[in-house]
Enzyme design. Structure first.
Site, short mmCIF file in Angstrom:
data_model
loop_
_atom_site.label_atom_id
_atom_site.label_comp_id
_atom_site.label_asym_id
_atom_site.label_seq_id
_atom_site.Cartn_x
_atom_site.Cartn_y
_atom_site.Cartn_z
CG HIS A 1 -39.76 20.55 26.92
ND1 HIS A 1 -38.91 20.80 27.97
CD2 HIS A 1 -40.04 19.23 26.97
CE1 HIS A 1 -38.68 19.69 28.62
NE2 HIS A 1 -39.35 18.71 28.05
CB SER A 2 -42.15 20.87 30.22
OG SER A 2 -42.54 20.70 31.57
CG MET A 3 -44.55 23.87 33.42
SD MET A 3 -46.29 23.48 33.68
CE MET A 3 -46.97 25.10 33.97
N GLY B 1 -45.47 24.43 26.78
CA GLY B 1 -46.70 24.16 26.04
C GLY B 1 -47.90 24.81 26.67
CG MET C 1 -42.19 18.58 22.30
SD MET C 1 -42.80 17.46 21.03
CE MET C 1 -41.49 16.26 20.99
#
Length: 1183
Positions: free
Chosen positions: A325-327, A329, A352
């Site tokens: 999720h976010s960073m 990823g 995501m």
């Protein structure tokens, strides 16, 4: 007896009793830099004494006949000129609060634009929220064995295994026990038991029954969840709970599921203690290193037969699925470039709201460099000519974006079009995903129930434990992901019908040949009572079961023509999922002459609709259920596409996909009249496709309008190439259809879509719609895909039975477009104000070097606006236009590394950084953004200047009050030195403090902490300087004191604009301290990055005014400030961290200028360290 303070302050001083010649000397620069030396002690009676004495100790002494930075002596003056010089008077000090009309106008204009932009962002072109809440019963099992023997980060991070209660946990009484533990902890004041009441930690075995002590063992396919910036490991709950429940239900329904290699998912999650990864590159690298070690540990759990519950005949897992999720990823992609990465241990990455294209906050050098390393590695890998040379050939990457509701990370940044070809990954928006059809914000993307259902099922579909990688082959994984995440109407969407294997059927005795390229599954037997629709005629069924028995409608497939010229479309409100109990079935059929000795057993389904008729026709058919596209239902009661209603079923094929068949059979299986409708037709592209030739200027001025004729296909596509910018929004209107007595089958349904990235939005029962998109965006690299369809397409489904014309129009939404600037240009306020500040400083120093007066920052702004600002705006406009014409994106497409032509090119020729300049766009239409931002920056600087002045004056009032009337000292005991406004500590103490601070910067603390300390010290210096200047009044003789205050104030303004660039890294360091991570900070210890700031601030604490430069060396100051202004405009938004180093360089130059009047001497240094430096000690010795 003379105090040591008086001795120290006696160096080269000027006093109020000096003559006009002495004052004139200060104006001319002969002796400036002596503000601290101008400090005078006042007797209680108000008389001033000149502070002088033989005991004064100085660090260095300027040569008697030396002028600072001036290699030539001033020319001799005639008698007349000497008289003019004596009559020279400084201009009267203007009020610092004065605001001319030009400054006020620019400020009000900037405020209006900012307010309008923010209001537009909050209230216009806003997507609707529609996520449903999931249900979860989480249990977390900490992997305590993953300790310091496996990783050096074991004391900072933790690894957990997620288990869903009542699904994964074998003991039904676990949940009450965990709840009881929480209550026990509260009642007995045992907070250590309540850190997380639903976490099982084997080290706390005394609080759990013995049969619950055994930690749950992995039994499925490993998935590692990676939280984002300041994220929690508990965010894994929604996806893990949905995957556990779905697999349990699916396994109960199908016994063959396990035999096909399907297993559940073991979700491991990492507790990063809410690390701040978005602002610190080293933290991102540390997490990637830890995760690679966690992957090795997780795989070892499956290798160990004592800990694994998997079948012994299955291969040991060799890879892990990553879900970030976010960073998180970005950290997932970073893992593949780390030295401790185990080859092929990662083959699937799902992210995501991850900012793949560029860092969201480029305030740290290391995070920008890490991004460059990651993206270059991925581009270089996919540019390899042979798969054996591509280390990422087996990796698939899917990036899911939330859309306009995500106000944390712009969804434009989630694009991987410049990194990964379509064969290995794609970007998709949640509004495009079937049965989701809703935008989500940055956090909701992890708990949105309808989204989690789709993601969990797609992850379960790619599982195959019969392979060491635990997943299906890469091509099959991509097919599954496209099926789950794409609408099915994209160019890369794969149809099942034309891609099945071929079979051989007997046409003549002894002769076999391939009849069809697919596996027929249904034998359809018909008599002559069934309808055959005329070629080219539309099939419309307003209700089902009119014949009171099953009936088939055959639509002949026309002969093949030019590729892409004809397509078949069908839409119905019935479910076409292949279930045999439905009322409707769509088959693609060819005549199947059953020969003697043959049997119908070749087919899994035998559908005999011939009754007792002797004459019958047999058709070998393939069910189209696997290619059904779900569309949101659009009826009169529909409001939003994500409503819980039975979706429409839609089929769309190019004629080439079904050319090997002879008929499309629409089978109405209802035995009695039932609600339902069907529309099917073959349509020419020229009749269903409209391309707008409107220019951007025409679109913005007049919009786009078209009238759809009464005789038209039920689906029409309008392509508008000039609609591609994410900064522009539109209003679309669809006219009302006038239907007859039969009424509408469905209301207008609109889909807006982009091909790259794959973003679709649906509007049901549409009459008007807000059109905003994530197309060409600022600072986003070029795409890898060649020949991508540019522009927005509008796909409109209209009821053709109404037989009426429909007006369709799209108009530019100016106010709605302003809000698009907010998300894309947030970091512009870290760069463009420095452009203004640098130009103001340049004006101040020019005035000071020429006339000896250092004007206030506000007066510099007042001069900048009418004189310099117009030229700046023109220069920025010309630069923006020139960049757009020389580097137009549409003229230089970057080829795909997998295309044939790309193999002959080197990836080094790909200009992926071409959008880094200025405002990050190559479209000449947006030339006005650069001057607009500069204009706004001027207003922001004006507001900050007045805010700083208000703060400094408030602090000065408090400082004056407490220094004059200390309650703890009686009036009789007040010494004259207490009334001295600008007193400083001893030079030795300052030097030792500075050296100690630099030592800590080099070893323990980041230089950002020292910078914050320097800002605080500079504020104190400004307060003391302002107090001293106010005490000396506003006469001509007090000009030197106001000069110093203005100089210190301007330096403070510069430092305040650099402070936001340094605060994020400082926040990371403080966070590490709060989680008791005592390992020394592993980055940002460069002394050269902070030493000039510290020396400059320490120099200003002595009250020394910077000397004037009256030779050509003033050009150095001029060029440095111009360079800062130019860089802030060109690269400040993309590489904001470099602004600190540029200002640091300018601070170093100021330090050199300061020291030029009095270079250090050996005797001065010796005397400095012989100085006791303590005021109290000096008093004792003198007594």
């Amino acid at each position: 007896m003379r105090s040591r303070r008086s001795s120290r302050d006696s160096k080269a001083s000027i006093t109020a009793e000096e003559s006009e010649d002495s004052e004139s000397s200060s104006v001319d620069g002969h002796g400036e830099g002596q503000l601290a030396a101008a400090n005078e002690s006042r007797s209680p009676g108000g008389e001033r004494e000149k502070l002088d004495g033989p005991s004064a100790k100085v660090l260095w002494n300027p040569p008697q006949n030396r002028e600072p930075l001036d290699a030539t002596a001033p020319p001799a003056l005639s008698k007349e000129k000497m008289e003019d010089t004596r009559n020279f008077r400084r201009p009267r000090l203007r009020s610092a609060w004065l605001c001319p009309l030009s400054t006020l106008g620019v400020t009000l204009l900037s405020a209006f634009v900012l307010w309008t932009t923010i209001q537009s962002f909050r209230e216009r072109q806003c997507d609707i929220k529609g996520c449903r809440m999931p249900q979860m019963s989480p249990v977390y099992i900490r992997e305590k064995d993953f300790d310091t023997e496996h990783t050096r980060f074991a004391s900072k991070y933790n690894l957990y295994l997620y288990r869903e209660h009542s699904v994964d946990i074998e003991y039904p009484d676990l949940w009450p026990v965990l709840e009881a533990r929480s209550e026990f902890a509260k009642k007995n004041n045992r907070p250590e038991l309540n850190d997380d009441p639903f976490t099982i930690d084997c080290s706390r075995s005394q609080v759990l029954p013995s049969h619950l002590l055994r930690c749950s063992q992995p039994k499925g396919v490993p998935v590692l969840f990676i939280p984002g910036n300041a994220g929690s490991y508990k965010q894994v709950r929604p996806i893990a709970a949905e995957a556990a429940r779905y697999f349990k239900n699916a396994a109960a329904k199908s016994e063959s599921l396990l035999e096909a290699g399907q297993r559940g998912l073991d979700f491991f999650t990492v507790d990063f203690n809410e690390d701040i990864t978005a602002f610190h590159g080293q933290t991102m690298l540390d997490q990637a290193e830890y995760l690679n070690e966690a992957v090795s540990y997780i795989l070892s759990l499956y290798h160990d037969s004592r800990k694994s519950t998997m079948d012994s005949d299955l291969p040991d897992p060799s890879s892990v699925i990553l879900f970030g999720h976010s960073m998180g990823g970005i950290v997932a992609r970073t893992m593949l470039i780390m030295p401790n990465y185990q080859s092929n241990s990662i083959n699937t990455i799902i992210t995501m709201s991850a900012p793949h294209a560029r860092p969201p906050a480029p305030f740290d050098k290391q995070i920008v460099e890490t991004y460059d390393d990651i993206n270059n590695y991925w581009r270089r890998s996919f540019s390899a000519k042979w798969a054996n040379n591509n280390p990422l050939w087996h990796v698939t990457l899917v990036s899911i974006a939330g859309g306009g509701l995500d106000t944390i990370v712009p969804s434009d940044y989630t694009s991987i079009s410049s990194l990964v070809p379509d064969t290995h990954g794609f970007t998709v928006f949640t509004s495009s995903i079937p049965n989701v059809w809703v935008g989500v914000d940055h956090l909701a993307i992890l708990w949105c129930d309808q989204l989690m259902k789709v993601v969990a099922r797609s992850m379960l579909d790619i599982v195959d434990v019969r392979r060491p990688g635990q997943t299906k082959a890469r091509a099959e994984r991509m097919r599954i992901f496209k099926k789950w995440y794409l609408t099915g109407m994209e160019p890369i969407a794969e149809k099942t019908l034309p891609h099945k294997g071929s079979i051989s059927m007997p046409l003549l005795v002894g002769l076999y040949r391939t009849l069809m390229i697919l596996d027929p599954t249904t034998l359809l037997t018909l008599d002559n009572s069934h309808s055959i629709v005329n070629l080219g005629q539309r099939l419309v069924l307003r209700q089902l079961g009119e014949s009171q028995k099953p009936r088939a409608y055959l639509m002949p497939i026309p002969p093949s023509r030019e590729p892409g010229s004809t397509k078949f479309t069908l839409m119905t409100d019935q479910k076409l999922d292949g279930a045999r109990d439905g009322n409707l079935e769509v088959l693609y059929c060819s005549v199947f002459p059953l020969q003697a000795g043959q049997t119908a057993a070749l087919f899994s389904m035998n559908m005999d609709l011939s009754g007792d008729s002797s004459g019958s026709t047999r058709l070998a058919c393939k069910n189209a259920a696997e290619d059904v596209i779900d569309l949101p239902a659009s009826v009169r009661t529909s409001r939003q596409p994500f409503e819980q209603a039975q979706p429409f079923s839609y089929l769309q094929y190019d004629l080439e996909d079904i050319a090997e068949h002879q008929f499309v059979a629409v089978v109405d299986k209802a035995s009695r009249v039932a609600q339902g409708w069907v529309i099917a037709e073959f349509v020419e592209k020229k009749d269903s496709f409209i391309r707008s030739n409107a220019s951007l200027r025409g679109l913005l001025m007049d919009g786009v309008r078209t009238t759809l004729p009464a005789e038209r296909p039920f689906v029409t596509e309008i392509h508008i190439p000039v609609m591609h910018s994410s900064l522009l929004t539109y209003k679309m209107h669809v006219g009302v259809q006038s239907c007859g007595e039969d009424g509408q089958l469905f209301t207008p349904l609109l889909r807006q879509y982009l091909v790259d990235p794959y973003e679709s939005k649906f509007f049901v029962n549409v009459h008007s719609a807000d059109i905003n998109l994530h197309g060409s965006a600022p600072f986003i690299p070029q795409v890898l895909r060649p020949g991508s369809k540019r522009g927005l397409s509008l796909q409109l489904w209209l009821d053709p039975t109404c037989n009426s014309t429909v007006e369709v129009s799209a108009e530019f939404d100016f106010l709605g477009s302003l809000g698009r600037l907010t998300m894309r240009y947030r970091t512009v306020f870290a760069a463009f104000p420095l452009l203004v500040v640098a130009l103001v400083l340049r004006i101040q120093f020019q005035e000071y070097d020429n006339r000896g007066r250092f004007m206030s920052f506000g007066e510099g702004l007042d001069r900048l606006i009418p004189r310099t600002l117009p030229y700046v705006l023109v220069a920025l406009s010309a630069l923006a236009i020139s960049l757009s014409f020389t580097k137009a994106e549409q003229d230089n497409p970057v080829p795909s590394p997998l295309s044939k032509s790309a193999t002959e090119q080197s990836t080094t020729a790909m200009e992926f950084a071409k959008n880094d300049l200025l405002v990050g766009l190559q479209d000449p239409f947006f030339w006005f953004l650069a001057p607009l931002f500069a204009l706004i920056a001027v207003g922001v600087c004006v507001v900050l200047n007045y805010g700083a002045m208000l703060g400094l004056h408030s602090l000065t009032i408090l400082y004056t009050f407490f220094s004059r009337w200390p309650t703890w000292i009686s009036s009789e005991r007040r010494s004259p030195a207490i009334t001295t406004a600008f007193s400083t500590s001893s030079p030795r103490r300052r030097i030792m403090t500075t050296l100690m601070l630099l030592f800590f910067v080099a070893t323990l603390i980041p230089y950002q902490f020292a910078y914050m300390v320097a800002c605080i010290v500079q504020i104190a210096t400004c307060v003391r300087a302002l107090k001293f200047a106010r005490e000396n009044g506003y006469s001509e003789r007090s000009g030197a004191y106001w000069d110093f205050y203005h100089y210190a104030h301007s330096i403070l303004i510069v430092m305040l604009w650099i402070l936001p660039i340094n605060l994020p890294v400082l926040a990371v360091w403080i966070h590490n301290l709060t989680v008791h991570w005592l390992t020394p900070f592993s980055s940002h210890h460069n002394l050269l990055s902070i030493m000039p700031f510290i020396l400059l601030v320490e120099t200003l604490t002595t009250g020394n005014m910077i000397p004037r430069i009256r030779n050509r060396l003033w050009l150095v100051t001029d060029l440095l400030l111009l360079g800062l202004a130019a860089y802030a405009a060109l690269y400040g938004v993309t590489y904001a961290y470099r602004l600190h180093h540029l200002v640091n360089l300018i601070a170093g130059w100021f330090v050199i200028v300061h020291f030029s009047t009095a270079p250090p001497t050996i005797s001065g240094i010796i005397d400095l360290f012989n100085d006791d430096g303590d005021d109290d000690g000096s008093k004792k010795r003198h007594q």
